[in-house]
Design a protein around this motif. Structure first.
Motif, PDB file in Angstrom:
ATOM      1  N   SER A  89      -4.641 -31.563 -50.642  1.00  7.31           N
ATOM      2  CA  SER A  89      -4.635 -32.653 -49.662  1.00  7.31           C
ATOM      3  C   SER A  89      -6.031 -32.881 -49.091  1.00  7.31           C
ATOM      4  N   ALA A  90      -6.874 -31.852 -49.072  1.00 11.89           N
ATOM      5  CA  ALA A  90      -8.257 -32.030 -48.624  1.00 11.89           C
ATOM      6  C   ALA A  90      -8.974 -33.006 -49.549  1.00 11.89           C
ATOM      7  N   PHE A  91      -8.722 -32.890 -50.847  1.00 17.68           N
ATOM      8  CA  PHE A  91      -9.318 -33.825 -51.806  1.00 17.68           C
ATOM      9  C   PHE A  91      -8.801 -35.241 -51.570  1.00 17.68           C
ATOM     10  N   THR A  92      -7.496 -35.378 -51.329  1.00 16.31           N
ATOM     11  CA  THR A  92      -6.906 -36.697 -51.094  1.00 16.31           C
ATOM     12  C   THR A  92      -7.497 -37.346 -49.848  1.00 16.31           C
ATOM     13  N   ILE A  93      -7.700 -36.555 -48.794  1.00 15.86           N
ATOM     14  CA  ILE A  93      -8.322 -37.082 -47.578  1.00 15.86           C
ATOM     15  C   ILE A  93      -9.747 -37.535 -47.882  1.00 15.86           C
ATOM     16  N   GLY A  94     -10.459 -36.750 -48.674  1.00 13.68           N
ATOM     17  CA  GLY A  94     -11.807 -37.133 -49.067  1.00 13.68           C
ATOM     18  C   GLY A  94     -11.823 -38.467 -49.790  1.00 13.68           C
ATOM     19  N   LEU A  95     -10.865 -38.678 -50.683  1.00 15.40           N
ATOM     20  CA  LEU A  95     -10.781 -39.948 -51.408  1.00 15.40           C
ATOM     21  C   LEU A  95     -10.567 -41.117 -50.456  1.00 15.40           C
ATOM     22  N   ILE A  96      -9.708 -40.926 -49.461  1.00 13.68           N
ATOM     23  CA  ILE A  96      -9.432 -42.002 -48.506  1.00 13.68           C
ATOM     24  C   ILE A  96     -10.706 -42.398 -47.764  1.00 13.68           C
ATOM     25  N   PHE A  97     -11.495 -41.414 -47.341  1.00 13.48           N
ATOM     26  CA  PHE A  97     -12.727 -41.711 -46.621  1.00 13.48           C
ATOM     27  C   PHE A  97     -13.825 -42.239 -47.553  1.00 13.48           C
ATOM     28  N   ALA A  98     -13.695 -41.988 -48.844  1.00 11.81           N
ATOM     29  CA  ALA A  98     -14.743 -42.395 -49.787  1.00 11.81           C
ATOM     30  C   ALA A  98     -14.563 -43.810 -50.315  1.00 11.81           C
ATOM     31  N   LYS A  99     -13.353 -44.368 -50.201  1.00  8.87           N
ATOM     32  CA  LYS A  99     -13.069 -45.665 -50.809  1.00  8.87           C
ATOM     33  C   LYS A  99     -12.906 -46.758 -49.755  1.00  8.87           C
ATOM     34  N   GLU A 100     -13.602 -47.863 -49.957  1.00  7.89           N
ATOM     35  CA  GLU A 100     -13.546 -48.974 -49.014  1.00  7.89           C
ATOM     36  C   GLU A 100     -12.139 -49.549 -48.884  1.00  7.89           C
ATOM     37  N   GLU A 101     -11.362 -49.483 -49.956  1.00  6.92           N
ATOM     38  CA  GLU A 101     -10.050 -50.132 -49.966  1.00  6.92           C
ATOM     39  C   GLU A 101      -9.120 -49.625 -48.879  1.00  6.92           C
ATOM     40  N   TYR A 102      -9.360 -48.420 -48.367  1.00  4.57           N
ATOM     41  CA  TYR A 102      -8.469 -47.875 -47.345  1.00  4.57           C
ATOM     42  C   TYR A 102      -8.893 -48.238 -45.923  1.00  4.57           C
ATOM     43  N   GLY A 103     -10.048 -48.876 -45.788  1.00  6.01           N
ATOM     44  CA  GLY A 103     -10.464 -49.384 -44.497  1.00  6.01           C
ATOM     45  C   GLY A 103     -11.017 -48.359 -43.534  1.00  6.01           C
ATOM     46  N   VAL A 104     -11.275 -47.152 -43.975  1.00  5.25           N
ATOM     47  CA  VAL A 104     -11.827 -46.114 -43.089  1.00  5.25           C
ATOM     48  C   VAL A 104     -13.029 -45.440 -43.758  1.00  5.25           C
ATOM     49  N   LEU A 105     -13.830 -46.242 -44.446  1.00  9.24           N
ATOM     50  CA  LEU A 105     -14.957 -45.694 -45.206  1.00  9.24           C
ATOM     51  C   LEU A 105     -15.865 -44.862 -44.311  1.00  9.24           C
ATOM     52  N   ASP A 106     -16.063 -43.611 -44.711  1.00 12.17           N
ATOM     53  CA  ASP A 106     -16.927 -42.693 -43.966  1.00 12.17           C
ATOM     54  C   ASP A 106     -17.377 -41.619 -44.951  1.00 12.17           C
ATOM     55  N   VAL A 107     -18.536 -41.847 -45.569  1.00 11.90           N
ATOM     56  CA  VAL A 107     -18.992 -40.963 -46.641  1.00 11.90           C
ATOM     57  C   VAL A 107     -19.240 -39.536 -46.164  1.00 11.90           C
ATOM     58  N   PRO A 108     -19.860 -39.319 -44.989  1.00 10.24           N
ATOM     59  CA  PRO A 108     -20.011 -37.930 -44.527  1.00 10.24           C
ATOM     60  C   PRO A 108     -18.666 -37.209 -44.363  1.00 10.24           C
ATOM     61  N   LYS A 109     -17.640 -37.922 -43.866  1.00  9.11           N
ATOM     62  CA  LYS A 109     -16.320 -37.296 -43.765  1.00  9.11           C
ATOM     63  C   LYS A 109     -15.741 -37.021 -45.146  1.00  9.11           C
ATOM     64  N   ALA A 110     -15.964 -37.954 -46.080  1.00 13.10           N
ATOM     65  CA  ALA A 110     -15.499 -37.734 -47.449  1.00 13.10           C
ATOM     66  C   ALA A 110     -16.136 -36.475 -48.017  1.00 13.10           C
ATOM     67  N   LEU A 111     -17.449 -36.329 -47.796  1.00 11.63           N
ATOM     68  CA  LEU A 111     -18.158 -35.147 -48.293  1.00 11.63           C
ATOM     69  C   LEU A 111     -17.619 -33.875 -47.650  1.00 11.63           C
ATOM     70  N   HIS A 112     -17.318 -33.949 -46.357  1.00 13.21           N
ATOM     71  CA  HIS A 112     -16.765 -32.788 -45.649  1.00 13.21           C
ATOM     72  C   HIS A 112     -15.462 -32.328 -46.293  1.00 13.21           C
ATOM     73  N   TRP A 113     -14.556 -33.266 -46.546  1.00 13.88           N
ATOM     74  CA  TRP A 113     -13.257 -32.896 -47.106  1.00 13.88           C
ATOM     75  C   TRP A 113     -13.363 -32.528 -48.588  1.00 13.88           C
ATOM     76  N   TYR A 114     -14.264 -33.186 -49.318  1.00 15.15           N
ATOM     77  CA  TYR A 114     -14.495 -32.784 -50.706  1.00 15.15           C
ATOM     78  C   TYR A 114     -15.011 -31.351 -50.775  1.00 15.15           C
ATOM     79  N   THR A 115     -15.894 -31.003 -49.832  1.00 15.11           N
ATOM     80  CA  THR A 115     -16.446 -29.648 -49.822  1.00 15.11           C
ATOM     81  C   THR A 115     -15.335 -28.626 -49.625  1.00 15.11           C
ATOM     82  N   ILE A 116     -14.426 -28.911 -48.699  1.00 13.42           N
ATOM     83  CA  ILE A 116     -13.295 -28.009 -48.461  1.00 13.42           C
ATOM     84  C   ILE A 116     -12.470 -27.851 -49.735  1.00 13.42           C
TER      85      ILE A 116
END
Length: 283
Positions: A89-116
């Motif tokens: 689920s950490a990866f899934t959260i990272g995807l949500i923050f990484a993709k504009e289509e979900y409306g919550v684009l935040d690359v640093p947060k995506a990187l944080h969750w991808y790292t986890i």
């Protein structure tokens, strides 16, 4: 079986039974497909501490299945599932923050969750981190060493595309030292795993080996100031694409060593070699 509202069966209380029932409703196994009921089952399971229930509910809110899309609710459930042990689920959260289509684009947060997720062994997260470090977007600076590091981690975990990029990196000295033997090793692993582009990469690596052999032969003569002997292997390497060999030949034209002196041609060749590869240094 007791019924509630519109003749539907009463939901069980056991979290795993709720998840199983939710999956049956979601897939239409042994009953009519009913996404609304599936979501109800997953949410009730989540309330009872089920990581799977929370994850499935989060995915349904993300995708608008059985309900309207609600990304914040999706994130709440997905974070709950992560804290309950679902590291994917950490990866899934990272995807949500990484993709504009979900409306919550935040690359640093995506990187944080991808790292986890990556540190928990998720190869997709490792690969996506490499891409983020290569793109240099959303406030994440380009870092070729980190990009190579995460491609390597994903490659070691069996990702065929990452294996391709590791092979390419070793061939081009991109984020690592050039090593054609390692380049061929990883390109071959990628090809063995079904990456069609890796076959072409293997051919390029073999060609690069030939280029390097000619360049090294020419450079040995160059270092010994035997420019006549250096001329042909350097020409062969240059014609095959070696910027280093072009720099050496440019200097030879500029100074008139083993060739008729042509300062302008020599200068142009050295300038082009520098443009092709800022690391060239033969003079």
């Amino acid at each position: 079986m007791a019924l509630f509202g519109f003749g539907r069966p009463k939901l069980p209380e056991n979290p795993q039974e709720l998840v199983d029932l939710g999956l049956d409703y979601y897939k239409g196994n042994n009953r009519a497909k009913d996404l609304d009921m599936a979501l109800k089952c997953f949410e009730k399971a989540a309330q009872k501490g089920s990581a799977a229930g929370a994850r499935n509910a989060g995915l349904m809110y993300r995708d608008g299945e059985g309900t309207r899309v609600n990304i914040q609710t999706a994130l709440t459930y997905l974070e709950q599932s992560y804290h309950l042990g679902k590291t994917n689920s950490a990866f899934t959260i990272g995807l949500i923050f990484a993709k504009e289509e979900y409306g919550v684009l935040d690359v640093p947060k995506a990187l944080h969750w991808y790292t986890i997720a990556a540190e928990a062994g998720n190869s997709n997260a490792m690969y996506n981190m490499a891409v983020l470090y290569g793109n240099g977007k959303g406030g994440i600076p380009v870092d070729r060493s980190k990009r190579f590091y995460w491609y390597m981690k994903a490659a070691e975990a069996g990702d065929k595309e990452a294996q391709y990029y590791v092979g390419l990196a070793f061939m081009e000295a991109d984020g690592c030292e050039k090593d054609l033997l390692k380049a061929a090793y990883w390109a071959q692993k990628s090809a063995n795993n079904g990456d069609k582009d890796a076959v072409g990469l293997l051919e390029k690596i073999e060609n690069q080996k030939t280029i390097d052999e000619n360049y090294r032969a020419g450079k040995r003569h160059w270092d010994a100031k035997d420019y006549e002997a250096a001329l042909q292997p350097l020409k062969t390497a240059m014609e095959a694409g070696s910027a280093e060999a072009k720099a050496c030949l440019g200097y030879m034209y500029f100074t008139g060593n083993a060739v008729a002196r042509d300062a302008q041609t020599g200068f142009d060749m050295m300038a082009q070699a520098y443009k092709d590869n800022s690391l060239v240094a033969c003079y």
